[in-house]
Motif scaffolding. Structure first.
Motif, mmCIF file in Angstrom:
data_model
loop_
_atom_site.group_PDB
_atom_site.id
_atom_site.type_symbol
_atom_site.label_atom_id
_atom_site.label_comp_id
_atom_site.label_asym_id
_atom_site.label_seq_id
_atom_site.Cartn_x
_atom_site.Cartn_y
_atom_site.Cartn_z
ATOM 1 N N GLU A 232 0.832 -1.203 0.000
ATOM 2 C CA GLU A 232 0.000 0.000 0.000
ATOM 3 C C GLU A 232 0.868 1.255 0.000
ATOM 4 O O GLU A 232 1.826 1.377 0.761
ATOM 5 C CB GLU A 232 -0.912 -0.013 1.225
ATOM 6 N N LEU A 233 0.505 2.230 -0.843
ATOM 7 C CA LEU A 233 1.287 3.457 -0.987
ATOM 8 C C LEU A 233 0.703 4.640 -0.234
ATOM 9 O O LEU A 233 1.365 5.661 -0.072
ATOM 10 C CB LEU A 233 1.419 3.827 -2.473
ATOM 11 N N GLY A 234 -0.545 4.556 0.224
ATOM 12 C CA GLY A 234 -1.176 5.710 0.861
ATOM 13 C C GLY A 234 -1.729 6.662 -0.184
ATOM 14 O O GLY A 234 -1.457 6.536 -1.380
ATOM 15 N N PHE A 235 -2.503 7.639 0.272
ATOM 16 C CA PHE A 235 -3.164 8.553 -0.669
ATOM 17 C C PHE A 235 -2.153 9.490 -1.319
ATOM 18 O O PHE A 235 -1.364 10.147 -0.642
ATOM 19 C CB PHE A 235 -4.256 9.357 0.045
ATOM 20 N N GLU A 274 -8.746 2.747 -2.802
ATOM 21 C CA GLU A 274 -9.764 3.772 -2.526
ATOM 22 C C GLU A 274 -9.425 5.040 -3.295
ATOM 23 O O GLU A 274 -8.256 5.354 -3.505
ATOM 24 C CB GLU A 274 -9.825 4.072 -1.017
ATOM 25 N N ARG A 275 -10.453 5.762 -3.699
ATOM 26 C CA ARG A 275 -10.293 7.057 -4.357
ATOM 27 C C ARG A 275 -10.996 8.119 -3.532
ATOM 28 O O ARG A 275 -12.127 7.933 -3.081
ATOM 29 C CB ARG A 275 -10.899 7.020 -5.761
ATOM 30 N N ASN A 281 -5.474 5.797 -3.343
ATOM 31 C CA ASN A 281 -4.643 4.920 -2.526
ATOM 32 C C ASN A 281 -4.621 3.567 -3.223
ATOM 33 O O ASN A 281 -5.671 2.947 -3.429
ATOM 34 C CB ASN A 281 -5.212 4.787 -1.116
ATOM 35 N N VAL A 282 -3.437 3.141 -3.640
ATOM 36 C CA VAL A 282 -3.304 1.872 -4.353
ATOM 37 C C VAL A 282 -2.258 1.009 -3.664
ATOM 38 O O VAL A 282 -1.430 1.496 -2.889
ATOM 39 C CB VAL A 282 -2.902 2.082 -5.836
#
Length: 450
Positions: A232-235, A274-275, A281-282
């Motif tokens: 996960e990279l975060g927003f 999530e967008r 966030n990918v």
């Protein structure tokens, strides 16, 4: 971990975030500078931030005075900027905010979640907090630049500045190294690339059948920054990641897993988590193709022949780097730049352990044997390192440290001009200081009326 710690401290010092105070503060205006104000809570916020980082503070009130003076100075700059019609658009401020944030993200492997966890705030909230701080920084820089843009310094002034410093007061300069390298990137075979793609396609199929992307990323991803967080990279917003990565990631739907994406770092599959508006966030799995053992041996032998040619033919290092190196530093003569001070000098703490293990065994003018190297994109390479100079720990002197001393002397000259400007402006600016803070020495020195 050490690099992350340094980055976090640097961001704290630059951003001056507002943290929750340990006690409730009854707020009041403690200073008026033109149309600008400073409240008691403003001062205590800054004081709390400073104290959370400081060690061995003997006089807290002295620290509070120092911070208050800097706040009054900055408000005076802001007031003057209004008079001089110095303005920065939101786009200009946002551009600086994005630049700073993207740099800090690059220092932690592009993993926004690391920063979000450190400050218990989303990237969007961090950027919002940064806006006014960065805008005031820009105003301060512009005003100070206008004041000092014509300041120069002569060699005699540099010597006079240095001679007035007592020897025992000169700070000890730590050992420093200047070095360059010539890099060879072993080619990766088409068979290895095909194998990498097959593995990623297998991972994609497993995810489509219900396995967790997070588990596969932890087990197999070559991205050290995101793998522990399940990829996960975060927003993040556009402009933060590799362009090829973003072109695919921003078009994914919730839960969708991409086809294979190639970037400078390697090959990825990406899943949308999530967008939120313009931010996503990918998670991803990165696999980096590795050169074969034969290609690695060839790279080592090639570098060894380059090293021999340079030594035997007495070729200039920079010319050799430009001719032979696969690294982008070849265009600057092969010299490695310290990202923390933008110079060619590195103290030990700024050198990664593997590089220091090599250069610590060299004497100036000597070349290392070929050694393994992982470049900025995480790709395997080999290099020879040339140690240009090693400066032992010492007290500053004009022969070895002239540029350093010149910079300090010029800065002192500029600061005097700024201080003179301050003294002039306080006489023509409406400044009021709360009587409880009028005891501070700078208030008296500036002649501020109560």
């Amino acid at each position: 971990m050490k690099k992350l710690f340094l980055v976090i401290l640097f961001i704290i010092s630059c951003l001056q975030f507002t943290f929750a105070q340990p006690t409730n503060i009854v707020d009041e205006i403690i200073a008026v500078i033109g149309k600008e104000i400073i409240t008691r809570s403003d001062l205590e916020d800054e004081f709390y931030i400073y104290m959370s980082q400081a060690k061995d503070v003997n006089d807290e009130e002295e620290v509070r005075e120092m911070i208050f003076e800097q706040m009054v100075r900055q408000k005076l700059y802001v007031h003057q900027a209004q008079l001089d019609s110095i303005e920065f658009t939101d786009a200009e401020v946002d551009s600086r905010v994005n630049y700073q944030l993207n740099y800090w993200l690059s220092q932690v492997g592009g993993n926004a979640k690391i920063l979000e966890d450190a400050y218990h705030k989303s990237i969007e909230e961090i950027k919002k907090d940064m806006h006014d701080v960065v805008k005031n920084q820009m105003i301060t820089e512009r005003i100070q630049q206008n004041i000092t843009e014509n300041v120069t310094i002569t060699p005699s002034e540099v010597k006079k500045f240095f001679d007035k410093i007592p020897y025992d007061s000169l700070p000890m300069i730590q050992p420093a190294y200047e070095f360059g390298h010539i890099v060879k990137m072993p080619p990766v075979s088409e068979e290895e690339i095909a194998a990498i793609k097959d593995r990623l396609n297998e991972f994609r199929e497993r995810i489509m059948r219900g396995e967790k992307m997070s588990m596969l990323a932890r087990l197999y991803s070559d991205d050290p920054g995101s793998a522990p967080d399940g990829g996960e990279l975060g927003f993040v917003e556009r402009g933060t990641l590799y362009p090829e990565f973003e072109a695919v990631a921003f078009n994914l739907k919730s839960g969708e897993v991409s086809q294979i994406v190639q970037t400078k770092a390697g090959y990825h599959i990406i899943q949308m988590i999530e967008r939120r508006g313009d931010k996503i966030n990918v998670a991803h799995i990165l696999l980096q193709p590795k050169p074969s053992a034969d290609e690695q041996v060839k790279a080592i032998e090639w570098l060894d022949s380059v090293r021999t040619a340079i030594i035997d033919e007495k070729m200039d290092f920079s010319a050799a780097a430009l001719k032979f190196s696969d690294d982008m530093n070849k265009n600057s003569g092969g010299w490695v730049v310290n990202p923390y001070n933008n110079s060619y000098k590195f103290e030990k703490e700024a050198i990664d352990a593997s590089t220091f293990a090599t250069i610590s065994k060299l004497i100036p003018g000597e070349y290392s044997q070929p050694v393994a190297y992982v470049n900025e994109d995480g790709k395997m390479a080999y290099r020879i390192i040339y140690l240009k100079n090693k400066v032992a720990a010492h007290r500053p002197n004009l022969r070895e440290d002239y540029d350093l001393i010149k910079g300090a002397a010029l800065e002192e000259k500029k600061q005097k001009l700024i201080n003179d400007w301050i003294l002039e402006k306080v006489t023509v600016t409406n400044i009021k200081i709360n009587e409880n803070y009028s005891k501070y020495s700078f208030v008296k020195e500036w002649g501020i009326a109560q």
